[in-house]
Every structure is written in C-alpha cells, then in structure tokens.
Design a protein around this motif. Sequence first.
Motif, mmCIF file in Angstrom:
data_model
loop_
_atom_site.group_PDB
_atom_site.id
_atom_site.type_symbol
_atom_site.label_atom_id
_atom_site.label_comp_id
_atom_site.label_asym_id
_atom_site.label_seq_id
_atom_site.Cartn_x
_atom_site.Cartn_y
_atom_site.Cartn_z
ATOM 1 N N ILE A 159 0.844 -1.190 0.000
ATOM 2 C CA ILE A 159 0.000 0.000 0.000
ATOM 3 C C ILE A 159 0.882 1.243 0.000
ATOM 4 O O ILE A 159 1.807 1.363 0.803
ATOM 5 C CB ILE A 159 -0.919 0.027 1.234
ATOM 6 N N LEU A 160 0.568 2.162 -0.902
ATOM 7 C CA LEU A 160 1.233 3.459 -0.948
ATOM 8 C C LEU A 160 0.213 4.507 -0.522
ATOM 9 O O LEU A 160 -0.891 4.557 -1.072
ATOM 10 C CB LEU A 160 1.725 3.759 -2.368
ATOM 11 N N ILE A 161 0.583 5.318 0.462
ATOM 12 C CA ILE A 161 -0.282 6.412 0.895
ATOM 13 C C ILE A 161 0.480 7.716 0.693
ATOM 14 O O ILE A 161 1.566 7.904 1.245
ATOM 15 C CB ILE A 161 -0.700 6.273 2.373
ATOM 16 N N VAL A 162 -0.099 8.596 -0.109
ATOM 17 C CA VAL A 162 0.439 9.945 -0.297
ATOM 18 C C VAL A 162 -0.564 10.883 0.360
ATOM 19 O O VAL A 162 -1.739 10.894 -0.013
ATOM 20 C CB VAL A 162 0.601 10.285 -1.798
ATOM 21 N N ALA A 163 -0.097 11.629 1.353
ATOM 22 C CA ALA A 163 -1.030 12.482 2.092
ATOM 23 C C ALA A 163 -0.309 13.726 2.603
ATOM 24 O O ALA A 163 0.910 13.739 2.741
ATOM 25 C CB ALA A 163 -1.630 11.706 3.263
ATOM 26 N N CYS A 164 -1.080 14.738 2.892
ATOM 27 C CA CYS A 164 -0.514 15.963 3.449
ATOM 28 C C CYS A 164 -0.512 15.905 4.975
ATOM 29 O O CYS A 164 -0.976 14.943 5.586
ATOM 30 C CB CYS A 164 -1.247 17.183 2.910
ATOM 31 N N ASP A 165 0.005 16.945 5.571
ATOM 32 C CA ASP A 165 0.222 16.999 7.020
ATOM 33 C C ASP A 165 -1.004 16.654 7.850
ATOM 34 O O ASP A 165 -0.883 16.102 8.936
ATOM 35 C CB ASP A 165 0.694 18.389 7.444
ATOM 36 N N GLY A 166 -2.173 16.979 7.375
ATOM 37 C CA GLY A 166 -3.378 16.751 8.151
ATOM 38 C C GLY A 166 -3.577 15.303 8.562
ATOM 39 O O GLY A 166 -4.136 15.023 9.615
ATOM 40 N N LEU A 167 -3.108 14.377 7.724
ATOM 41 C CA LEU A 167 -3.188 12.962 8.100
ATOM 42 C C LEU A 167 -2.060 12.591 9.044
ATOM 43 O O LEU A 167 -2.274 11.995 10.091
ATOM 44 C CB LEU A 167 -3.140 12.068 6.857
ATOM 45 N N TRP A 168 -0.838 12.982 8.682
ATOM 46 C CA TRP A 168 0.345 12.558 9.448
ATOM 47 C C TRP A 168 0.443 13.241 10.806
ATOM 48 O O TRP A 168 1.137 12.755 11.689
ATOM 49 C CB TRP A 168 1.612 12.768 8.622
ATOM 50 N N ASP A 169 -0.265 14.342 10.990
ATOM 51 C CA ASP A 169 -0.286 14.999 12.309
ATOM 52 C C ASP A 169 -0.992 14.137 13.357
ATOM 53 O O ASP A 169 -0.713 14.252 14.542
ATOM 54 C CB ASP A 169 -0.990 16.359 12.237
ATOM 55 N N VAL A 170 -1.930 13.286 12.899
ATOM 56 C CA VAL A 170 -2.735 12.529 13.861
ATOM 57 C C VAL A 170 -2.611 11.007 13.741
ATOM 58 O O VAL A 170 -3.087 10.288 14.610
ATOM 59 C CB VAL A 170 -4.228 12.932 13.767
ATOM 60 N N LEU A 171 -1.998 10.513 12.666
ATOM 61 C CA LEU A 171 -1.817 9.069 12.489
ATOM 62 C C LEU A 171 -0.363 8.765 12.162
ATOM 63 O O LEU A 171 0.254 9.473 11.366
ATOM 64 C CB LEU A 171 -2.689 8.530 11.350
ATOM 65 N N SER A 172 0.145 7.707 12.734
ATOM 66 C CA SER A 172 1.499 7.265 12.377
ATOM 67 C C SER A 172 1.445 6.538 11.044
ATOM 68 O O SER A 172 0.364 6.137 10.576
ATOM 69 C CB SER A 172 2.046 6.313 13.456
ATOM 70 N N ASP A 173 2.599 6.345 10.420
ATOM 71 C CA ASP A 173 2.671 5.595 9.162
ATOM 72 C C ASP A 173 2.038 4.218 9.343
ATOM 73 O O ASP A 173 1.214 3.785 8.535
ATOM 74 C CB ASP A 173 4.127 5.422 8.714
ATOM 75 N N ALA A 174 2.457 3.527 10.408
ATOM 76 C CA ALA A 174 1.976 2.164 10.647
ATOM 77 C C ALA A 174 0.464 2.130 10.860
ATOM 78 O O ALA A 174 -0.224 1.238 10.341
ATOM 79 C CB ALA A 174 2.702 1.562 11.847
ATOM 80 N N ASP A 175 -0.068 3.086 11.616
ATOM 81 C CA ASP A 175 -1.514 3.125 11.862
ATOM 82 C C ASP A 175 -2.291 3.388 10.568
ATOM 83 O O ASP A 175 -3.352 2.797 10.341
ATOM 84 C CB ASP A 175 -1.862 4.185 12.899
ATOM 85 N N ALA A 176 -1.773 4.271 9.731
ATOM 86 C CA ALA A 176 -2.451 4.573 8.464
ATOM 87 C C ALA A 176 -2.458 3.358 7.544
ATOM 88 O O ALA A 176 -3.481 3.038 6.925
ATOM 89 C CB ALA A 176 -1.772 5.759 7.780
ATOM 90 N N ILE A 177 -1.333 2.655 7.462
ATOM 91 C CA ILE A 177 -1.259 1.452 6.630
ATOM 92 C C ILE A 177 -2.187 0.369 7.170
ATOM 93 O O ILE A 177 -2.925 -0.280 6.412
ATOM 94 C CB ILE A 177 0.199 0.931 6.547
#
Length: 99
Positions: A45-63
Amino acid sequence: GFVGNGRVNGFLSVSRALGDHSMKKWVISEPYVTTVKINPAERNILIVACDGLWDVLSDADAIEFASTFEDAQAAASALVTKALQEGSTDNVSVIVVFI
C-alpha cells in the motif's frame, strides 16, 4: 534559517516552503529519491497524504487502517474521515494506491 515545529523560520511549513521564493535560501527543492523492492506476493500500500493525516496518524496506523479496505478510493476517503475524527486541524488530502 531554522526549522521549528516543522516550519521554516518558524512560520512556513516545510512542504509549502519548497516552492516559496523567499525560502530558497534555506530550503532546497531537490527531492530525496530511493528505490524499494516490493514483494508482489504481498499486498503493498502506498499512501500519499498531506500533514493533516500525518499529524494525527502514524505511518503504521495509516497502513493498518487502509489495509482493511478492498477499494483504494474508499480507503483514502476513510483516512480523511479518520484524521478529522482524530482532531486534525490541518489540510487533509489522501491518495491510496494498492500495489
């Protein structure tokens, strides 16, 4: 110049500073590029996202969250919703690609 709290000179976010003429003295726009071998037998899985996602979720949690979906568009929309539910106050744009 300096970077503090993810902001160049304390006021412009790093990602936005890349194209900002006044920041060229401190921020280079040459990207870091790497090659990663993937195992085609696994779901990648590839996730490209702006700060709004990464401010509240870690890479591992998003995947982990995205991997529960069969459809990439549904995963991207759900990640946006999750980021907002988690309290994100920044721009939230997400692209998910199942490889």
